[in-house]
Design a protein around this motif. Structure first.
Motif, PDB file in Angstrom:
ATOM      1  N   LYS A  36      61.734  43.463  17.855  1.00 43.56           N
ATOM      2  CA  LYS A  36      62.441  42.195  17.620  1.00 43.56           C
ATOM      3  C   LYS A  36      61.710  41.348  16.586  1.00 43.56           C
ATOM      4  CE  LYS A  36      65.958  39.616  18.975  1.00 43.56           C
ATOM      5  NZ  LYS A  36      67.361  40.080  18.833  1.00 43.56           N
ATOM      6  N   MET A  37      60.398  41.299  16.704  1.00 45.20           N
ATOM      7  CA  MET A  37      59.591  40.489  15.779  1.00 45.20           C
ATOM      8  C   MET A  37      59.639  41.032  14.356  1.00 45.20           C
ATOM      9  SD  MET A  37      56.283  39.893  18.276  1.00 45.20           S
ATOM     10  CE  MET A  37      55.377  38.786  17.186  1.00 45.20           C
ATOM     11  N   LEU A  38      59.862  42.345  14.219  1.00 47.15           N
ATOM     12  CA  LEU A  38      59.866  42.969  12.895  1.00 47.15           C
ATOM     13  C   LEU A  38      61.249  43.004  12.240  1.00 47.15           C
ATOM     14  CD1 LEU A  38      57.501  46.004  13.577  1.00 47.15           C
ATOM     15  CD2 LEU A  38      56.966  43.990  12.206  1.00 47.15           C
ATOM     16  N   GLU A  39      62.272  42.605  12.970  1.00 47.97           N
ATOM     17  CA  GLU A  39      63.640  42.650  12.437  1.00 47.97           C
ATOM     18  C   GLU A  39      63.807  41.883  11.116  1.00 47.97           C
ATOM     19  OE1 GLU A  39      66.433  41.477  15.399  1.00 47.97           O
ATOM     20  OE2 GLU A  39      66.314  43.381  16.500  1.00 47.97           O
ATOM     21  N   PRO A  40      63.272  40.654  10.991  1.00 46.33           N
ATOM     22  CA  PRO A  40      63.426  39.932   9.715  1.00 46.33           C
ATOM     23  C   PRO A  40      62.822  40.693   8.535  1.00 46.33           C
ATOM     24  CG  PRO A  40      62.706  38.438  11.439  1.00 46.33           C
ATOM     25  CD  PRO A  40      62.581  39.822  12.000  1.00 46.33           C
ATOM     26  N   LEU A  41      61.704  41.351   8.770  1.00 45.53           N
ATOM     27  CA  LEU A  41      61.068  42.140   7.716  1.00 45.53           C
ATOM     28  C   LEU A  41      61.934  43.329   7.331  1.00 45.53           C
ATOM     29  CD1 LEU A  41      58.715  42.906   5.889  1.00 45.53           C
ATOM     30  CD2 LEU A  41      57.626  44.005   7.874  1.00 45.53           C
ATOM     31  N   MET A  42      62.480  44.004   8.310  1.00 44.09           N
ATOM     32  CA  MET A  42      63.327  45.159   8.043  1.00 44.09           C
ATOM     33  C   MET A  42      64.566  44.770   7.236  1.00 44.09           C
ATOM     34  SD  MET A  42      61.765  47.738   9.401  1.00 44.09           S
ATOM     35  CE  MET A  42      62.934  49.048   9.739  1.00 44.09           C
ATOM     36  N   GLU A  43      65.123  43.608   7.534  1.00 44.67           N
ATOM     37  CA  GLU A  43      66.295  43.128   6.804  1.00 44.67           C
ATOM     38  C   GLU A  43      65.971  42.921   5.331  1.00 44.67           C
ATOM     39  OE1 GLU A  43      69.562  42.586   7.451  1.00 44.67           O
ATOM     40  OE2 GLU A  43      69.169  43.723   9.290  1.00 44.67           O
TER      41      GLU A  43
END
Length: 254
Positions: A36-43
């Motif tokens: 969940k915490m890494l989702e913005p980075l993946m986007e």
């Protein structure tokens, strides 16, 4: 960006590189929370071209600066450590109290400092290993007037074994008064190393039973690590892989 997504997938599945000794743990939080915490980075990475490593590294670096938490620790130790200059990594972690006081970061930092001290252009650091009553040193080979290609490897390491044919090819093509190849058995049981040498018909010499001696000396956290040393012992190139091995050797021997 396929390469980054693949790296994330492997790391999330294994919680660290599978080819590292005493690897820095990815996080101290649950995998689902980390996802969940890494989702913005993946986007943000979705729009980066597959071959644009520089842009990907910048996005990940900025994410780490903005996330003084376990997600930031994760990308620093598992991604940026392989994508960013060591000097920039040290500056990033030293400028933020959270990273400065984080146990995982501090463990990684000690290895980064060793890597700086054994970077390209630096003089080699000697180490030794004992096997069957005989002590062998790196200096028995390096600094003796030849270019020496040194492979830190282990029999259980798939990527290590995948590079062996490239090393054998280079050895057979260039061995002589100006060039040598040397294996360093790292984090491996001597009997397993010996079996692999016989099975793969490795013709070049080995420092057997090195265990952590070589990896500690060169700040190696994952193998294979293939380093080219110059005739005087200067480190010419680190992190050689694939076609880059022969290309580099051919260039220096011209």
């Amino acid at each position: 960006m396929k390469k980054i997504f693949m790296m994330f997938a492997v790391l999330m599945m294994m919680a660290a590189t599978s080819f590292a000794q005493d690897a820095v743990p990815a996080t101290k939080i649950g995998e689902n929370k980390l996802d969940k915490m890494l989702e913005p980075l993946m986007e943000k990475l979705k729009d980066v071209a597959d071959d644009d490593d520089e842009q990907a590294a910048k996005i990940i670096f900025d994410f780490a600066k903005e996330n003084l938490n376990e997600a930031g620790v994760y990308v620093i130790t598992n991604l940026l450590a392989y994508m960013t200059k060591t000097e920039d990594l040290l500056k990033l972690v030293d400028e933020n109290d959270f990273f400065k006081n984080n146990e995982q970061i501090q463990k990684a930092k000690q290895e980064w400092l060793i890597q700086l001290d054994t970077a390209e252009g630096k003089m080699f650091k000697d180490f030794e290993a004992e096997y069957e009553g005989k002590v062998t040193k790196l200096s028995d080979y390096v600094g003796k007037g030849k270019y020496v290609l040194v492979d830190f490897w282990a029999s259980w390491c798939g990527p290590c074994c995948a590079e062996i044919p490239n090393l054998i090819k280079v050895y057979n093509k260039y061995k002589g008064d100006k060039f040598e190849v040397l294996g360093v058995a790292t984090w491996d049981k001597p009997e397993d190393t010996q079996k692999a040498i016989e099975q793969m018909k490795i013709p070049y010499p080995q420092i057997m039973n090195a265990q952590k001696a070589g990896s500690d000396a060169y700040g190696i956290t994952g193998i294979p690590q293939i380093i080219l040393f110059g005739p005087d012992g200067t480190i010419v190139k680190r992190n050689l892989r694939g076609a880059g091995i022969e290309n580099t050797v051919a260039e220096v021997l011209k």
